[in-house]
Enzyme design. Structure first.
Site, PDB file in Angstrom:
ATOM      1  N   ASP A  79       2.104   4.494   0.739  1.00 37.52           N
ATOM      2  CA  ASP A  79       2.439   4.694   2.105  1.00 37.52           C
ATOM      3  C   ASP A  79       1.674   6.146   1.871  1.00 37.52           C
ATOM      4  O   ASP A  79       1.884   7.132   1.659  1.00 37.52           O
ATOM      5  CB  ASP A  79       3.477   4.732   2.327  1.00 37.52           C
ATOM      6  CG  ASP A  79       3.919   4.767   4.034  1.00 37.52           C
ATOM      7  OD1 ASP A  79       2.896   4.651   4.912  1.00 37.52           O
ATOM      8  OD2 ASP A  79       5.673   5.332   3.992  1.00 37.52           O
ATOM      9  N   ASP A 138      -2.327   1.279   6.110  1.00 37.21           N
ATOM     10  CA  ASP A 138      -1.719   2.452   5.015  1.00 37.21           C
ATOM     11  C   ASP A 138      -1.033   2.219   4.377  1.00 37.21           C
ATOM     12  O   ASP A 138      -0.328   3.269   3.470  1.00 37.21           O
ATOM     13  CB  ASP A 138      -1.784   4.210   6.780  1.00 37.21           C
ATOM     14  CG  ASP A 138      -0.220   3.228   7.191  1.00 37.21           C
ATOM     15  OD1 ASP A 138       0.341   1.538   7.276  1.00 37.21           O
ATOM     16  OD2 ASP A 138       0.421   4.388   7.682  1.00 37.21           O
ATOM     17  N   GLU A 139      -0.254   1.228   4.174  1.00 38.14           N
ATOM     18  CA  GLU A 139       1.003   0.807   2.811  1.00 38.14           C
ATOM     19  C   GLU A 139       0.671  -0.164   3.224  1.00 38.14           C
ATOM     20  O   GLU A 139      -0.045  -1.264   3.272  1.00 38.14           O
ATOM     21  CB  GLU A 139       2.416   0.736   3.753  1.00 38.14           C
ATOM     22  CG  GLU A 139       2.705   0.109   4.570  1.00 38.14           C
ATOM     23  CD  GLU A 139       3.750   0.763   5.314  1.00 38.14           C
ATOM     24  OE1 GLU A 139       5.120   0.980   4.337  1.00 38.14           O
ATOM     25  OE2 GLU A 139       4.049  -0.036   6.369  1.00 38.14           O
TER      26      GLU A 139
END
Length: 355
Positions: A8, A102-103
Site C-alpha cells: 500500500d 496505489d495498492e
C-alpha cells in the site's frame, strides 16, 4: 499455506505531488477540492496530523488546517507511476491483484526468482519502489489476504510488518474491533454497544448470533477474527462499478440541499473513477428514503465519461422534484458502470504452482 504480501503506497496522490514539487515537501497538502468547496481526495501526512482526511469536505479541512495547500489532481501522472510500481511487482510474481492505483495483493508462495522469504521479497519491493519513483510504500505479510492487509497498516508510513501463522490468533484477539478491515465505523459502533470491543470479544459470539445481527457479513466476521480467509489472489479482478454514497444525520427534503449533497458525492465518485482507470458509460443515482424504501435512476451515455462535469450533468439530469417525498431522503449514492474494456480478446490464464 500461501505467502501473501499487501503493498500500500503511503498517501499516494499527496506523496506524488510533494515528490514532483519540492516546495510542497513537509507541508500540509490536500489533493482535490479548494478552500471553499469540493472534497479532499487525499491528504499528506502533515495534513493528517490536523485531522484532514480523504472524502472530507474541503471547507472543513481548511478550518482544521488553515495553512492547508490545495493541489489539483493529476490522474495521468498517478497512473504513470502506478504502472512503474506494478512493473516491480511482476518482477517477482504474476499473481498480482491490483485493488487500485496505489495498492495490490501479491501471492509469492512461488516466485520468479526462487527467493523463499516473503519478508525479504517485500523489503526488496519497497526498496525498488523507492529507488525508481522516490516514493515510500508499506507492506504487510501473512498467510491470507485479510491478515496481509491488516499488517500493512501497522507501521505506516514506510512500514514492514509480518503476522506469522502461529502469531495470528493472539494478535487478532487483542486487536480493537474498529481496526478490522471490513468492519466500518458504523458497524464497529454497533458492535461496541453489543459488548464487542476486541477480536477476542468477537470470537465469543457464535456464527448464528453474528448472522442474525449482521446478515451475510456475520459469517465474514466470524472467520476473520479467527484468521480464516481462503480468498485467492486473483490476477484479473473485474470490477463492475465505481460508486460513493452518503447517509445523512437527518433526512433532507429540499432540492437545493439534495443538489449540494449530490455534488459532493459526485466528486468523490469521480476521484475513484479516475483512480480505477477504465472508461464507463452508465451513470446511476441511488436514493433511499426515511422509510428505507429505495429507488435508482440510470442513464447510458453515448460516450464514456472523461470529465467531472459530464458526470455532474448526467447525474443531475436524473434528479427532479419528483424524487422528493415527505419522509425525506436519508441516503444518496452515485455510481458509474458499463466499463469499456480496452482489449476483450485477452483471457485470464491460470498459473500452476509447483509445491
Amino acid at each position: 499455506m500461501r505467502k501473501i504480501i499487501h503493498v500500500d503506497m503511503d498517501a499516494f496522490y499527496a506523496s506524488v505531488e510533494q515528490h514532483d514539487n519540492p516546495e510542497l515537501k513537509g507541508k500540509p497538502i490536500a489533493v482535490g477540492g479548494s478552500i471553499d468547496r469540493g472534497v479532499v481526495a487525499a491528504a499528506s501526512y502533515e495534513a493528517r496530523t490536523y485531522g484532514v482526511k480523504s472524502a472530507m469536505p474541503s471547507s472543513i479541512a481548511a478550518r482544521r488546517c488553515p495553512q492547508l495547500i490545495f493541489v489539483k489532481p493529476r490522474f495521468e501522472r498517478y497512473k504513470e507511476i502506478s504502472q512503474q510500481i506494478r512493473e516491480v511487482f511482476f518482477e517477482y510474481t504474476d499473481l498480482v491483484e491490483p485493488l487500485s492505483l496505489d495498492e495490490a495483493y501479491l501471492d509469492v508462495t512461488q516466485t520468479k526468482i526462487g527467493l523463499p522469504s516473503a519478508t525479504i521479497i517485500a523489503k526488496e519491493i519497497k526498496d525498488k519502489i523507492k529507488s525508481r519513483t522516490g516514493l515510500t510504500a508499506s507492506a504487510g505479510i501473512s498467510y491470507c489476504k485479510f491478515l496481509a492487509k491488516t499488517a500493512s497498516d501497522v507501521k505506516k508510513p514506510d512500514g514492514l510488518f509480518v503476522i506469522l501463522p502461529e502469531e495470528a490468533e493472539g494478535y487478532l484477539k487483542k486487536m480493537p474491533i474498529h481496526q478490522f478491515h471490513g468492519i466500518g465505523k458504523a458497524t464497529a459502533e454497533k458492535m461496541k454497544v453489543a459488548g464487542i470491543f476486541t477480536g477476542n470479544d468477537l470470537r465469543k459470539k457464535s456464527l448464528e448470533d453474528l448472522t442474525r445481527r449482521y446478515g451475510k457479513a456475520g459469517a465474514y466476521y466470524y472467520n476473520i477474527c479467527r484468521g480464516i480467509d481462503d480468498r485467492e489472489v486473483k490476477q484479473n479482478r473485474e470490477r463492475k462499478s465505481v460508486s460513493a454514497e452518503r447517509t445523512f444525520d437527518r433526512n433532507i427534503i429540499r432540492m437545493p440541499e439534495i443538489t449540494q449533497e449530490l455534488e459532493r458525492i459526485i466528486q468523490i465518485t469521480f476521484e475513484r473513477y479516475k483512480k480505477f482507470g477504465l472508461p464507463g458509460k452508465t451513470v446511476t443515482v441511488k436514493i433511499k428514503y426515511g422509510d428505507f424504501q429505495q429507488i435508482t435512476r440510470s442513464d447510458t451515455l453515448n460516450q464514456p465519461i472523461e470529465e467531472m462535469h459530464q458526470l455532474q450533468n448526467a447525474i443531475l439530469s436524473l434528479v427532479d422534484q419528483k424524487i422528493i417525498r415527505e419522509e425525506g431522503i436519508r441516503l444518496l449514492g452515485v455510481g458509474i458502470s458499463n466499463f469499456q474494456r480496452k482489449d476483450r480478446s485477452l483471457e485470464p490464464t491460470q498459473l500452476t504452482l509447483n509445491f
